[in-house]
Scaffold this active site. Structure first.
Site, short mmCIF file in Angstrom:
data_model
loop_
_atom_site.label_atom_id
_atom_site.label_comp_id
_atom_site.label_asym_id
_atom_site.label_seq_id
_atom_site.Cartn_x
_atom_site.Cartn_y
_atom_site.Cartn_z
N HIS A 1 1.49 4.54 12.53
CA HIS A 1 2.41 5.24 11.08
C HIS A 1 3.46 6.96 10.98
O HIS A 1 3.36 7.52 11.07
CB HIS A 1 1.14 5.61 9.85
CG HIS A 1 1.28 5.61 8.63
ND1 HIS A 1 1.77 4.72 7.82
CD2 HIS A 1 2.11 6.91 7.86
CE1 HIS A 1 1.55 4.45 6.37
NE2 HIS A 1 1.84 6.10 6.71
N ARG B 1 0.72 -0.71 -0.25
CA ARG B 1 0.29 0.17 0.13
C ARG B 1 0.54 1.15 0.03
O ARG B 1 1.33 1.63 -0.74
CB ARG B 1 -0.67 0.22 1.45
CG ARG B 1 -1.94 1.20 1.12
CD ARG B 1 -2.02 2.62 1.15
NE ARG B 1 -1.53 2.81 2.45
CZ ARG B 1 -1.18 3.67 3.37
NH1 ARG B 1 -1.47 4.70 2.19
NH2 ARG B 1 -0.97 4.16 4.78
N GLU B 2 1.09 1.65 1.31
CA GLU B 2 2.41 2.61 1.09
C GLU B 2 3.32 2.42 0.63
O GLU B 2 4.10 3.18 -0.69
CB GLU B 2 2.94 3.05 2.99
CG GLU B 2 4.12 4.01 2.55
CD GLU B 2 4.04 5.11 2.69
OE1 GLU B 2 3.82 6.31 2.15
OE2 GLU B 2 2.43 5.54 4.03
N HIS C 1 38.60 -3.40 17.27
CA HIS C 1 37.54 -3.97 16.88
C HIS C 1 37.92 -5.58 17.14
O HIS C 1 36.37 -6.33 17.11
CB HIS C 1 36.59 -3.53 16.24
CG HIS C 1 35.98 -1.98 16.63
ND1 HIS C 1 34.63 -2.19 15.99
CD2 HIS C 1 36.69 -1.13 16.89
CE1 HIS C 1 34.13 -0.53 17.02
NE2 HIS C 1 35.63 -0.13 17.48
N THR D 1 2.41 11.91 9.13
CA THR D 1 2.43 12.00 8.03
C THR D 1 3.65 12.98 7.57
O THR D 1 3.67 12.33 5.75
CB THR D 1 1.22 12.70 7.37
OG1 THR D 1 -0.22 12.22 7.43
CG2 THR D 1 0.71 12.42 5.98
N HIS E 1 6.45 8.84 9.09
CA HIS E 1 7.38 9.20 7.80
C HIS E 1 8.70 9.24 8.00
O HIS E 1 9.12 10.35 9.83
CB HIS E 1 6.22 10.15 6.77
CG HIS E 1 5.10 9.63 6.45
ND1 HIS E 1 5.77 8.75 4.68
CD2 HIS E 1 4.10 8.95 6.09
CE1 HIS E 1 4.51 8.71 3.91
NE2 HIS E 1 4.13 8.52 5.33
N ARG F 1 -10.75 -0.13 11.53
CA ARG F 1 -9.72 1.73 12.30
C ARG F 1 -9.64 2.55 11.78
O ARG F 1 -9.70 3.24 10.55
CB ARG F 1 -8.00 1.02 11.67
CG ARG F 1 -7.26 1.85 12.76
CD ARG F 1 -6.27 2.22 11.45
NE ARG F 1 -6.43 3.44 9.91
CZ ARG F 1 -5.24 3.14 9.57
NH1 ARG F 1 -4.56 2.77 9.18
NH2 ARG F 1 -6.48 4.03 7.88
N HIS G 1 -6.91 -0.05 2.73
CA HIS G 1 -6.49 1.66 3.72
C HIS G 1 -7.61 2.15 2.54
O HIS G 1 -7.60 2.06 1.47
CB HIS G 1 -5.14 1.93 3.40
CG HIS G 1 -4.33 3.66 3.40
ND1 HIS G 1 -5.08 4.55 2.51
CD2 HIS G 1 -4.73 3.52 5.48
CE1 HIS G 1 -4.49 5.31 3.68
NE2 HIS G 1 -4.23 4.90 5.63
#
Length: 464
Positions: free
Chosen positions: A244, A62-63, A341, A217, A246, A183, A123
């Site tokens: 959600h 979707r996104e 390391h 958003t 961004h 939702r 959605h």
């Protein structure tokens, strides 16, 4: 390093350390192990925290479709959905079936796959026309969203909060009547008025939504803002809270973690973080963060070795490379180079690794063909090659590797050649420690034998 004042000169008489009791948190009788968080930063869990009990709503389909390079045909979507299901995500979110006839057909096809672990969501806009289409596709739930900030109310849909509330109630009650999850989410939550958010969330909670959603958003929120909003919301609603985030300002993973600490229950992710603009919380990044919080929960719930396959699948589909520094699966994620390391890693990997690569089906790599290498790392390679050299001889060979690496980085094959030539010469009595000229001549002789009569390099068997 941050700028600081130079330390005052001292002859050592006043350099005695002042003892500070930090309690049991810093007691380290045993060596650390992967996943352990020993040290002064350990703190009790917040009683509202869900860092040991949370769910993923995976939004690549979707996104992720909003990513600049994305174009997923049905075959690709099915492959991604099956891979995500095998990984074990709780939900897979699909593009609105109202977006196009093809989107609806894809949604219906994926709903018919009979996935074993993942529920299917779609959605949609907070609109009855979209809701009527969505409930006919066979999805397990519907995610409804509408903008609540003044930016979106004025310049996107043009509706006021009274209209938003009335429409939300209508859509929610309709979806609930079909017996599937619902939702309700505000859009641009962190630029919305708090009183508007809490009012509409309380309203939809009372009519029985499964989750309310908080959406950053435009990626403007920071972890403190997230914690405060979600903590406040947790005191207002009894339903689950989905978040959600961004990644426009680089806080998506940190914000997701802060939300779970504050009482959120569900986090939206996408594979490699793909999405609109800079995308959202990456699936692998969230898993990495949560492995530190509660490794047993994560390992018990998700098929972690599947992560690399999922990421490679999506990367190929959108024609990008998995970043070199990607969480867990980037080729540098478990690569160690600096000498100090490498020494510590060889003694106890947890010294410089908070994650265990074996949990993800990955392996660590100690790079030794460079000027920063240390003799302990070279010693490990000597042992892997079943060569017999004492510590002084290994240090002598390491000096030659570092000398050559000042000219160019040495490949593993180059390093192995140096070590084998050194070992053979020692065994035959041709070389002693501290004879760099002799070693140079032996290496030159070996190199000349590896050149074929036509001047090209002769093939040598590969070394592992």
């Amino acid at each position: 390093m941050c700028p600081h004042e130079p330390a005052p000169e001292t002859n050592g008489a006043d350099a005695e350390m002042i003892p500070v009791d930090l309690g049991a948190a810093v007691k380290t009788n045993d060596g650390p192990k992967h996943g352990e968080k020993k040290g002064f930063y350990s703190r009790p869990s917040d009683f509202l925290s869900n860092t040991s009990n949370w769910k993923i709503i995976e939004s690549t389909l979707r996104e992720g479709e909003q990513f600049a390079n994305a174009f997923f045909d049905l075959e690709t979507k099915i492959k991604i959905a099956k891979a995500l299901d095998e990984f074990g995500v709780d939900y897979i979110e699909l593009t609105s079936p109202a977006a196009s006839p093809e989107s609806r057909a894809h949604c219906e096809a994926i709903c018919k796959l009979g996935l074993k672990r993942s529920k299917i969501l779609t959605h949609i806009r907070c609109h009855m026309d979209d809701a009527r289409i969505a409930v006919e596709t066979g999805v397990d739930g519907v995610d409804v969203v509408i903008g609540t900030s003044s930016f979106l109310r004025d310049h996107s849909h043009g509706k006021d909060m009274a209209w938003i509330t009335k429409t939300a109630i209508e859509v929610i009650e309709f979806v609930k009547s079909k017996g599937i999850e619902i939702r309700f989410s505000s859009e641009d939550s962190f630029r919305s008025e708090l009183v508007d958010l809490l009012s509409i969330y309380r309203t939809v909670d009372k009519i029985g939504v499964n989750r309310v959603g908080v959406a950053d958003t435009v990626g403007c929120a920071d972890p403190r803002q997230v914690y405060e909003l979600v903590r406040t919301l947790r005191g207002v609603v009894s339903c689950d809270i989905e978040c959600h985030f961004h990644n426009d300002t680089g806080c998506a993973i940190a914000n997701a973690y802060a939300a779970l600490e504050a009482g959120a229950t569900h986090i939206d992710t996408s594979v490699l973080g793909i999405g609109e603009r800079n995308g959202i919380t990456p699936l692998g990044g969230l898993i990495a963060r949560m492995m530190v919080a509660d490794p047993e929960f994560v390992k018990g719930k998700y098929n972690l070795p599947m992560l690399r396959e999922v990421e490679n699948l999506v990367a190929e589909a959108v024609e990008i490379q998995v970043p070199f520094n990607n969480y867990i699966t980037g080729f540098c994620a478990f690569t160690h180079k600096a000498g100090i390391h490498a020494k510590a890693i060889l003694a106890n990997p947890a010294t410089y690794e908070i994650l265990n690569p074996a949990d993800f089906g990955m392996t660590r790599y100690v790079s030794i063909g460079h000027r920063l290498t240390g003799w302990n790392a070279v010693k490990s390679r000597v042992e892997q090659l079943n060569l017999v050299l004492n510590d002084d001889q290994i240090k002598d060979a390491t000096a030659k590797i570092k000398e050559l690496a000042d000219v160019r980085t040495q490949t593993m094959e180059d390093v192995d050649q140096i070590l084998r030539v050194y070992h053979t010469a020692v065994m035959e009595g041709k070389l002693k420690v501290g004879q760099p000229e002799v070693l140079d001549r032996l290496l030159e002789e070996h190199a000349s034998r590896d050149v074929s009569p036509n001047g090209s390099a002769a093939k040598r068997p590969r070394t592992e």
